[in-house]
Enzyme design. Structure first.
Site, PDB file in Angstrom:
ATOM      1  N   HIS A   1     -23.914  33.924  19.206  1.00  0.00           N
ATOM      2  CA  HIS A   1     -22.613  34.591  19.389  1.00  0.00           C
ATOM      3  C   HIS A   1     -21.870  34.775  18.086  1.00  0.00           C
ATOM      4  O   HIS A   1     -20.773  35.331  18.072  1.00  0.00           O
ATOM      5  CB  HIS A   1     -21.763  33.835  20.387  1.00  0.00           C
ATOM      6  CG  HIS A   1     -20.960  32.690  19.822  1.00  0.00           C
ATOM      7  ND1 HIS A   1     -21.520  31.694  19.048  1.00  0.00           N
ATOM      8  CD2 HIS A   1     -19.645  32.379  19.916  1.00  0.00           C
ATOM      9  CE1 HIS A   1     -20.576  30.830  18.710  1.00  0.00           C
ATOM     10  NE2 HIS A   1     -19.434  31.213  19.211  1.00  0.00           N
ATOM     11  N   GLY A   2     -22.417  34.291  16.981  1.00  0.00           N
ATOM     12  CA  GLY A   2     -21.706  34.432  15.713  1.00  0.00           C
ATOM     13  C   GLY A   2     -22.332  33.526  14.688  1.00  0.00           C
ATOM     14  O   GLY A   2     -23.462  33.077  14.872  1.00  0.00           O
TER      15      GLY A   2
ATOM     16  N   LYS B   1      -6.001  38.206  10.876  1.00  0.00           N
ATOM     17  CA  LYS B   1      -6.291  36.911  11.491  1.00  0.00           C
ATOM     18  C   LYS B   1      -5.232  36.577  12.524  1.00  0.00           C
ATOM     19  O   LYS B   1      -4.061  36.915  12.364  1.00  0.00           O
ATOM     20  CB  LYS B   1      -6.268  35.813  10.418  1.00  0.00           C
ATOM     21  CG  LYS B   1      -7.522  35.742   9.581  1.00  0.00           C
ATOM     22  CD  LYS B   1      -8.766  35.482  10.383  1.00  0.00           C
ATOM     23  CE  LYS B   1      -8.732  34.143  11.100  1.00  0.00           C
ATOM     24  NZ  LYS B   1      -9.939  34.008  11.976  1.00  0.00           N
TER      25      LYS B   1
ATOM     26  N   PHE C   1      -9.716  37.299  15.731  1.00  0.00           N
ATOM     27  CA  PHE C   1      -9.418  38.214  14.631  1.00  0.00           C
ATOM     28  C   PHE C   1      -9.661  39.652  15.038  1.00  0.00           C
ATOM     29  O   PHE C   1     -10.258  39.952  16.080  1.00  0.00           O
ATOM     30  CB  PHE C   1     -10.307  37.892  13.408  1.00  0.00           C
ATOM     31  CG  PHE C   1     -11.758  38.215  13.627  1.00  0.00           C
ATOM     32  CD1 PHE C   1     -12.229  39.510  13.460  1.00  0.00           C
ATOM     33  CD2 PHE C   1     -12.650  37.232  14.017  1.00  0.00           C
ATOM     34  CE1 PHE C   1     -13.555  39.824  13.698  1.00  0.00           C
ATOM     35  CE2 PHE C   1     -13.987  37.544  14.261  1.00  0.00           C
ATOM     36  CZ  PHE C   1     -14.434  38.837  14.092  1.00  0.00           C
TER      37      PHE C   1
ATOM     38  N   SER D   1     -20.940  40.851   9.491  1.00  0.00           N
ATOM     39  CA  SER D   1     -21.114  40.745  10.937  1.00  0.00           C
ATOM     40  C   SER D   1     -22.367  41.541  11.282  1.00  0.00           C
ATOM     41  O   SER D   1     -22.833  42.353  10.482  1.00  0.00           O
ATOM     42  CB  SER D   1     -19.911  41.335  11.676  1.00  0.00           C
ATOM     43  OG  SER D   1     -18.766  40.542  11.489  1.00  0.00           O
TER      44      SER D   1
ATOM     45  N   GLY E   1     -21.174  30.485  13.675  1.00  0.00           N
ATOM     46  CA  GLY E   1     -21.086  29.077  14.058  1.00  0.00           C
ATOM     47  C   GLY E   1     -20.496  28.247  12.935  1.00  0.00           C
ATOM     48  O   GLY E   1     -20.912  28.353  11.789  1.00  0.00           O
TER      49      GLY E   1
ATOM     50  N   HIS F   1     -18.727  35.684  25.471  1.00  0.00           N
ATOM     51  CA  HIS F   1     -19.641  34.591  25.090  1.00  0.00           C
ATOM     52  C   HIS F   1     -19.223  33.236  25.657  1.00  0.00           C
ATOM     53  O   HIS F   1     -19.809  32.219  25.285  1.00  0.00           O
ATOM     54  CB  HIS F   1     -19.885  34.553  23.573  1.00  0.00           C
ATOM     55  CG  HIS F   1     -18.651  34.589  22.716  1.00  0.00           C
ATOM     56  ND1 HIS F   1     -18.513  35.449  21.652  1.00  0.00           N
ATOM     57  CD2 HIS F   1     -17.521  33.873  22.772  1.00  0.00           C
ATOM     58  CE1 HIS F   1     -17.326  35.241  21.084  1.00  0.00           C
ATOM     59  NE2 HIS F   1     -16.714  34.303  21.743  1.00  0.00           N
ATOM     60  N   ASN F   2     -18.246  33.223  26.567  1.00  0.00           N
ATOM     61  CA  ASN F   2     -17.890  31.991  27.297  1.00  0.00           C
ATOM     62  C   ASN F   2     -17.801  32.339  28.779  1.00  0.00           C
ATOM     63  O   ASN F   2     -16.739  32.768  29.238  1.00  0.00           O
ATOM     64  CB  ASN F   2     -16.500  31.475  26.867  1.00  0.00           C
ATOM     65  CG  ASN F   2     -16.482  30.861  25.482  1.00  0.00           C
ATOM     66  OD1 ASN F   2     -17.514  30.676  24.852  1.00  0.00           O
ATOM     67  ND2 ASN F   2     -15.298  30.532  25.022  1.00  0.00           N
TER      68      ASN F   2
ATOM     69  N   MET G   1     -14.490  35.872   8.058  1.00  0.00           N
ATOM     70  CA  MET G   1     -13.825  36.729   7.068  1.00  0.00           C
ATOM     71  C   MET G   1     -14.614  36.768   5.769  1.00  0.00           C
ATOM     72  O   MET G   1     -14.939  35.738   5.218  1.00  0.00           O
ATOM     73  CB  MET G   1     -12.484  36.127   6.670  1.00  0.00           C
ATOM     74  CG  MET G   1     -11.568  35.798   7.710  1.00  0.00           C
ATOM     75  SD  MET G   1     -10.093  35.053   6.981  1.00  0.00           S
ATOM     76  CE  MET G   1     -10.609  33.408   6.626  1.00  0.00           C
TER      77      MET G   1
END
Lengths: 182, 482
Positions: free
Chosen positions: B405-406, B481, B206, B386, B408, B330-331, B382
């Site tokens: 990382h977020g 998105k 996004f 954040s 989840g 993050h990967n 959304m």
């Protein structure tokens, strides 16, 4: 440890019939496919991938396997009766052949090949026929249509080996379980 | 079977023996509630599975945003020691190699400059920014151009006048991951992904226009140029088809080789080879190349965002102050120096849905962040907050300098879609003041806020256990998105 089986999204048939269902996963999506032969089960798994990609939803209220694949019911030799799912141009059949040392490796390679062809062609999967899965190879044809509206499905990054199952089904025929990274 | 036990508040140990073949314990950072969810979700079993990898050091870690992945849990961190037979597992990086998040700040005030124009801005961004499956990006390149991107990362777009030099300094590795080997990226990967440079993709990717809603760490926020009421832009995407295919190609080789080397893993997606083997070098060279593509992808998109803001607001880009705060991946798997049991070791650190979080004083930090620690950009979902975090020095010893990382995910896509239709979700979010543009309304609710964990609980857990601290909270104002 708690084993929570995937919850069927919708069921296209009993264990002896060809069909597939989508399995829930927290982030991704799985496919459980069955067929009387390994080839038929591969076809059903391909149809499951096609549904996730938005190529073609199964016919509403059909209750049975989607009717657009020549798969289990239409294996009668000669050119397969492709019936394109989405709108767009005529279907173009592409020969697909992959090699691997085991049925699981063959399935992942097969589905990844379909995914790759679909992405580079910017096309929609319109039909599948798996001729042979044996002796370290899977051979068949996949039909694509392009030029229609963009498919309204999910982006699929890859086919994974996570909890991969390609094995004889206790109820007869073959059982496949495979997860996609979306 | 050994059961998990709580070592201290929000720190859980999964003892050796939880699954067969574990070499080290698992450590999960999670509140009671987040931990219970991770057990139900099979993710804790996946933490234990990762602990069977040859050469794994310390523990198999999981961040509080842990959830069920495909092999590794999402939120997983595993370090192996190449000098002691340690392996690299492509599944520990995942298919979206180098996927990450970048945050642009601005000199724009929400109330004074943007509130009245947000619909127009989101509309213009939606027209400009390529998104959804497949398709061409903002900067389609020929083969030679893509080769340079794979080696140089953000340097190629910079050389073409896209973005500014300061953008590179605000990326991990200065915007260029060293050691990339484009010869290990297949023709098939080029064909699939090369045209996509400068595109968001689909799924959970996004672009959001956000407003700084709360500042919790003033010195760190000042170093990052963040103040309350200010407009920011966050974008989340990765290496697109070129990364997906690179992982697929190398995983196939390693899947076949791994059993031949006598490596047994409880899930085939964990297939791996010792870092010192040529197949590992090939994978790592290709992975770094794809990571450079991901960095350049976010760089090109961020430039597109600046152009759109300038056009809609009728001001030159240079007047907007839309500087890059930071860009995180993050990967990724990285060879990093870490002190283990009192001695420094070079480890192969896999982060699958986890962010590197260097604490204050770390030599790899750009000067401006030396005193406050590495910025960590944590997208919500959304309609939810954040967060911008900063690495905590204690994370070095606790989690190989890693944090969340977020938010989840906590719910499957099918269930999320059944709870609310895309158009209904759009109406709900717009009633809450969030302007939306999606490429596929049918799929919008797969990414609904209710399908994710509570991002606030996640970042506060990280703060409590010493992985990272909260610097600022951002609320969404406009969402694009994939």
């Amino acid at each position: 440890m708690a084993q929570r089986p995937g919850v069927p999204d919708h069921d296209h048939g009993g264990p002896r019939r060809a069909g597939y269902e989508l399995l829930e996963h927290t982030a991704d999506v799985g496919i459980r496919a069955r067929g009387p032969t390994l080839e038929a089960a591969f076809e059903q798994a391909t149809e499951g991938l096609a549904e996730v990609l938005g190529a073609l939803a199964p016919p509403e209220g059909s209750g049975g396997p989607p009717g657009w694949s020549p798969g289990a019911s239409g294996r009668s030799g000669g050119p397969p009766g492709w019936s394109p799912g989405g709108s767009g141009g005529p279907a173009e059949a592409v020969v697909v052949e992959v090699a691997a040392g085991d049925p699981g490796g063959l399935l992942v390679d097969w589905l990844n090949e379909v995914l790759w062809l679909r992405e580079v062609r910017q096309a929609v999967v319109a039909g599948v026929r798996v001729e042979r899965v044996a002796d370290g190879a899977a051979v068949g044809e996949v039909a694509f249509t392009s030029g229609g509206p963009a498919p309204d499905g999910t982006s699929v990054k890859a086919v994974t080996y996570h909890r991969l199952r390609v094995e004889p089904d206790p109820g007869g025929g073959w059982l496949i379980e495979v997860y996609l990274d979306v | 079977m050994s059961e998990p036990r709580r070592l201290e508040p929000s720190v859980w140990e999964i003892p050796v023996g939880y699954v067969e073949g574990m070499r080290v314990p698992g450590i999960v950072f999670a509140s009671d509630e987040l931990f219970d969810r991770a057990v139900e979700d099979r993710a804790v079993e996946q933490v234990a599975n990762v602990a069977t990898l040859p050469g794994i050091v310390g523990a198999s870690y999981a961040m509080p945003d842990i959830h069920w992945g495909y092999g590794f849990p999402i939120g997983g961190v595993a370090a192996t020691d190449p000098a002691e037979g340690g392996v690299v597992s492509p599944g520990g990086v995942g298919f979206d190699i180098g996927c990450g998040v970048r945050l642009l700040r601005s000199d724009l005030d929400w109330d004074a400059d943007v509130r009245e124009r947000i619909g127009e801005l989101v509309g213009a961004l939606a027209r400009r920014i390529p998104r959804g499956p497949g398709g061409a990006g903002l900067l389609p390149l020929d083969r030679a151009g893509v080769d340079r991107v794979l080696v140089e990362g953000v340097r190629l777009p910079l050389a073409r006048g896209i973005g500014v030099e300061a953008d590179a300094a605000a990326c991990e590795d200065g915007g260029t991951v060293p050691g990339a080997d484009p010869a290990q990226v297949s023709d098939r990967a080029y064909q699939r992904g090369a045209p996509q440079l400068g595109s968001l993709g689909g799924g959970n990717h996004f672009l959001e226009v956000q407003v700084v809603d709360q500042v919790r760490d003033q010195p760190a926020a000042a170093a990052m140029g963040l103040t309350a009421g200010q407009v920011c832009v966050m974008l989340h995407t990765g290496s697109r088809g070129i990364g997906h295919q690179t992982c697929t190609d190398h995983l196939k080789v390693i899947d076949r080789l791994s059993p031949a080397l006598g490596i047994r893993v409880p899930d085939r997606q964990l297939s791996c080879v010792p870092v010192q083997r040529p197949e590992a070098a090939a994978y790592l060279g290709a992975m770094r190349a794809a990571a450079n593509f991901a960095l350049a992808n976010r760089h090109v998109l961020a430039d597109g965002v600046r152009q759109v803001f300038a056009e809609v607001l009728g001001r030159p880009v240079a007047d907007l102050g839309m500087d890059l705060v930071y860009d995180v991946s993050h990967n990724l798997a990285k060879l990093e120096e870490h002190e283990v049991e009192g001695r420094p070791r070079t480890l192969c650190v896999h982060r699958k849905g986890a962010t590197r979080a260097l604490g204050p004083g770390h030599p790899d930090l750009p000067d401006r962040y030396r005193d406050v620690g590495q910025p960590v950009i944590n997208p919500g979902s959304m309609g939810t907050f954040s967060y911008v975090l900063a690495g905590d020095r204690r994370a070095g010893a606790r989690s190989f300098a890693s944090t969340c990382h977020g938010a989840g995910r906590s719910m499957s896509r099918t269930r999320a879609r059944k709870l609310m239709s895309g158009p209904d979700l759009r109406r709900k979010l717009e009633a809450e003041g969030v302007v939306l543009a999606a490429s596929n309304w049918k799929l919008l609710s797969e990414e609904a806020p209710y399908a994710y964990k509570d991002a606030t609980a996640v970042v506060e857990t990280c703060e409590r256990v010493g992985l990272s601290r909260v610097v600022a909270r951002l609320r969404p104002a406009g969402v694009l998105k994939g």
